[in-house]
Design an enzyme around this catalytic site. Structure first.
Site, short mmCIF file in Angstrom:
data_model
loop_
_atom_site.label_atom_id
_atom_site.label_comp_id
_atom_site.label_asym_id
_atom_site.label_seq_id
_atom_site.Cartn_x
_atom_site.Cartn_y
_atom_site.Cartn_z
N GLU A 31 0.86 -1.20 0.00
CA GLU A 31 0.00 0.00 0.00
C GLU A 31 0.88 1.24 0.00
O GLU A 31 1.99 1.23 0.55
CB GLU A 31 -0.90 0.00 1.26
CG GLU A 31 -1.79 1.24 1.35
CD GLU A 31 -2.89 1.13 2.40
OE1 GLU A 31 -2.96 0.12 3.11
OE2 GLU A 31 -3.69 2.10 2.49
N ASN A 76 -6.71 1.57 2.69
CA ASN A 76 -7.44 2.83 2.87
C ASN A 76 -6.99 3.87 1.85
O ASN A 76 -7.78 4.72 1.44
CB ASN A 76 -7.20 3.37 4.28
CG ASN A 76 -7.78 2.45 5.36
OD1 ASN A 76 -8.61 1.61 5.08
ND2 ASN A 76 -7.32 2.60 6.59
N ASN A 175 -12.15 -0.93 -1.04
CA ASN A 175 -11.50 -1.45 0.16
C ASN A 175 -12.29 -1.09 1.41
O ASN A 175 -12.64 0.09 1.59
CB ASN A 175 -10.10 -0.83 0.29
CG ASN A 175 -9.40 -1.26 1.57
OD1 ASN A 175 -9.02 -2.41 1.71
ND2 ASN A 175 -9.24 -0.34 2.51
N GLU A 176 -12.57 -2.06 2.23
CA GLU A 176 -13.19 -1.85 3.56
C GLU A 176 -14.28 -0.78 3.52
O GLU A 176 -14.29 0.16 4.32
CB GLU A 176 -12.12 -1.49 4.60
CG GLU A 176 -11.17 -2.63 4.86
CD GLU A 176 -10.25 -2.42 6.06
OE1 GLU A 176 -10.15 -1.30 6.58
OE2 GLU A 176 -9.62 -3.41 6.48
N TYR A 247 -6.91 -8.48 11.93
CA TYR A 247 -5.64 -8.18 12.61
C TYR A 247 -5.81 -8.54 14.08
O TYR A 247 -6.87 -8.31 14.66
CB TYR A 247 -5.32 -6.68 12.49
CG TYR A 247 -5.06 -6.23 11.07
CD1 TYR A 247 -3.82 -6.45 10.47
CD2 TYR A 247 -6.04 -5.57 10.34
CE1 TYR A 247 -3.57 -6.03 9.17
CE2 TYR A 247 -5.80 -5.15 9.03
CZ TYR A 247 -4.55 -5.38 8.45
OH TYR A 247 -4.31 -4.96 7.17
N GLU A 295 -6.40 -9.18 3.85
CA GLU A 295 -5.56 -8.49 4.85
C GLU A 295 -5.57 -9.35 6.10
O GLU A 295 -6.63 -9.61 6.67
CB GLU A 295 -6.09 -7.09 5.19
CG GLU A 295 -5.88 -6.09 4.05
CD GLU A 295 -6.22 -4.65 4.44
OE1 GLU A 295 -6.04 -4.29 5.62
OE2 GLU A 295 -6.65 -3.91 3.55
N GLN A 355 1.42 -6.12 5.81
CA GLN A 355 1.79 -5.79 4.44
C GLN A 355 3.16 -6.37 4.17
O GLN A 355 3.60 -7.23 4.92
CB GLN A 355 1.73 -4.29 4.25
CG GLN A 355 0.32 -3.74 4.52
CD GLN A 355 0.10 -2.29 4.05
OE1 GLN A 355 0.96 -1.64 3.49
NE2 GLN A 355 -1.09 -1.77 4.34
#
Ligand code: AHR
Length: 505
Positions: A31, A76, A175-176, A247, A295, A355
């Site tokens: 990212e 993000n 994304n999200e 996460y 992720e 990442q």
């Protein structure tokens, strides 16, 4: 070493294979965030930089890590990104509101394509911006990237130096989008319509694209499951994957529960699979939708700011963000997350470790300085080496259990077995117990095996980590407490450890 109180047995029946592991399971994520790109993979003035400005020391480590597909450019970040800024000669400096940074756009799609060639021809998984942008810009990017020639945008790509199209097959539809922090955050119904319209439009250009629709940003989101149901009901027949993100970190210092994070990931996958199946039944559809766990990692979200301080005039370029240092404990949890993904290889057909460099990453760098492996590098590299394109066995495991505050009673040992490409057998296993070694027995499909090698990641100090000053403080060691007799392997697994057991004929 601690007393052996934990007992666990794994039985492998050779005829029963659950699924082939898609090589995309070993994907990662780059990212535009902090120093992942700038001074991570790209640093033109670094002593090892090649003619494109890519750090060769990082390229070497990325190859050693064994990652496959790379998700790019966010995260993000993508929800405010204009892809055109990152191609051609005019590279405007922009505000990146997601990470409160200045984006120079020195690195963009062409640079990523070159870098992927340099690391070995890895696949690109491109995300489109469905935060501040929509269908039209997604179609533009698809035309620019994949149409061979003869249209305004394909010719522009050619003028920008890429005669051949990039041929990107896998695309993330935003994304999200369920997250209130996301630029352009949407309700499930708003996102579902936009994703469906965009998916149909993209497939009008190329029906063979593989599209990933946004699932929930975590298992704990208040909208979890109803989000998936609303989104899948609208998009089911036009998408190929739904994403999961997760996460983990020790909450309130609860290391015992943290060590069992794989239990949550496992139930997250099962819950999403249940929604997929229920939606297919509701729609009477035979179309297949898989999970892209795009992720996943350990991330100490509570103990660090994930943004630079806000304020006019404070938009640093490539600041140090999310630069978590990983301990042995973290690597054991991380190894268990990988085991969990492999155990669910029938449903999880793509995954991205978030990442790759500097940002919650297995590889760290210093600007103008060295690159080194974090503790998490090792379980990833050793698993990828043996499990990429392997098959997961249908196994039976029995283990001593212990109680955790967050997940109740859990197996103290968690394991998965695979048949490798060269017909050897590999078992990946963690001992989640904080204080007891485990006596682990594996019953093999036959007595034809002659050799066992075990590599274990453990340290009596579970907070031990690799740092710029001590880059190989932690690495896996040969486990000499392993025997093979007939069809049975015995291994002693230290408390808080991850191991790979490689059994050959
Ligand atoms: O990987 C860091 C961030 O975590 C990503 O940008 C975002 O998608 C997630 O919340």
């Amino acid at each position: 070493m601690s007393d052996t109180q934990v007992q666990a047995q794994l039985a492998i029946e050779g005829a029963f294979v659950k699924a082939r592991i898609n090589p995309r399971m070993f994907g990662s994520f780059v990212e535009h965030l902090g120093r992942c790109v700038y001074t991570g993979i790209y640093e033109p003035h670094h002593p090892t930089a090649d003619s494109h400005g890519f750090r060769q020391d990082v390229i070497d480590l990325v190859k050693e890590l064994g990652v496959t597909t790379i998700r790019y450019p966010g995260g993000n970040f993508v929800s405010g990104y204009r892809w055109e800024d990152g191609v051609g000669d005019d590279r405007p400096r922009r505000l990146d509101t997601a990470w409160h940074s200045t984006e120079t756009n020195e690195f963009g799609l062409h640079e990523m394509a070159h870098w992927l060639t340099a690391v070995g021809g890895n696949e690109l998984m491109e995300a489109v911006n469905l935060g501040t942008r929509g269908t039209s810009e997604a179609l533009d990017l698809l035309e620019y990237a994949n149409i061979p020639q003869g249209t305004a945008l394909s010719e522009r790509r050619i003028r920008n130096g890429a005669r051949d199209p990039f041929g990107i097959r896998m695309w993330c539809l935003g994304n999200e989008m369920d997250g209130p922090w996301q630029l352009g955050h949407k309700t499930a119904r708003e996102y579902a319509r936009l994703a469906e319209i965009t998916a149909c439009a993209m497939k009008q250009i190329d029906p063979d694209l593989e599209l990933v629709v946004c699932g929930s940003s975590s298992h704990g989101m208040p909208t979890f499951a109803s989000w998936e149901h609303t989104v899948l009901k609208e998009t089911f027949n036009d998408v190929d994957f739904i994403s999961c993100h997760a996460y983990y970190h020790p909450e309130d210092g609860d290391i015992n529960s943290f060590l069992a994070s794989g239990v949550d990931m496992n139930s997250f996958i099962h819950d999403v699979a249940a929604v997929i199946d229920a939606t297919a039944a509701e729609l009477k559809s035979t179309h297949q939708v898989a999970i892209s766990f795009d992720e996943w990692n350990v991330w100490y979200q509570d103990s660090e700011p994930s943004k630079t301080p806000e304020g006019i005039g404070n938009w640093p370029q490539a600041p140090r963000l999310l630069e978590d240092s990983y301990s042995v404990l973290d690597a054991v949890v991380f190894g268990d997350l990988l085991i969990t993904l492999l155990k669910n290889a029938d449903r999880v057909q793509a995954a991205s470790l978030a990442q790759l460099v500097n940002v919650i990453a297995p590889i760290m760098t210093e600007p103008n300085g060295p690159a080194w492996r974090q503790t998490t590098f090792f379980p990833f590299a050793l698993t990828a080496e043996l499990a990429k394109d392997a098959e997961v066995y249908e196994t039976q495991q029995r283990s001593t259990r212990h109680e955790t505050d967050k997940y109740g009673w859990v197996d103290s040992v968690d394991s998965v077995a695979v048949r490798t490409r060269d017909d050897s057998l590999a078992v990946f296993v963690v001992n989640r117990s904080l204080d007891s070694a485990a006596d682990f027995t594996v019953t093999l499909p036959s007595s034809d095996f002659t050799r066992v090698d075990v590599s274990t990641l453990h340290d009596d100090d579970m907070s031990a980590a690799n740092t710029v000053d001590d880059q190989m403080r932690v690495s896996p060691q040969t486990n000499t407490d392993a025997t093979l007799e007939g069809d049975t392997v015995h291994v002693i697994l230290p408390a808080v450890s991850w191991s790979v057991i490689h059994i050959r004929k």
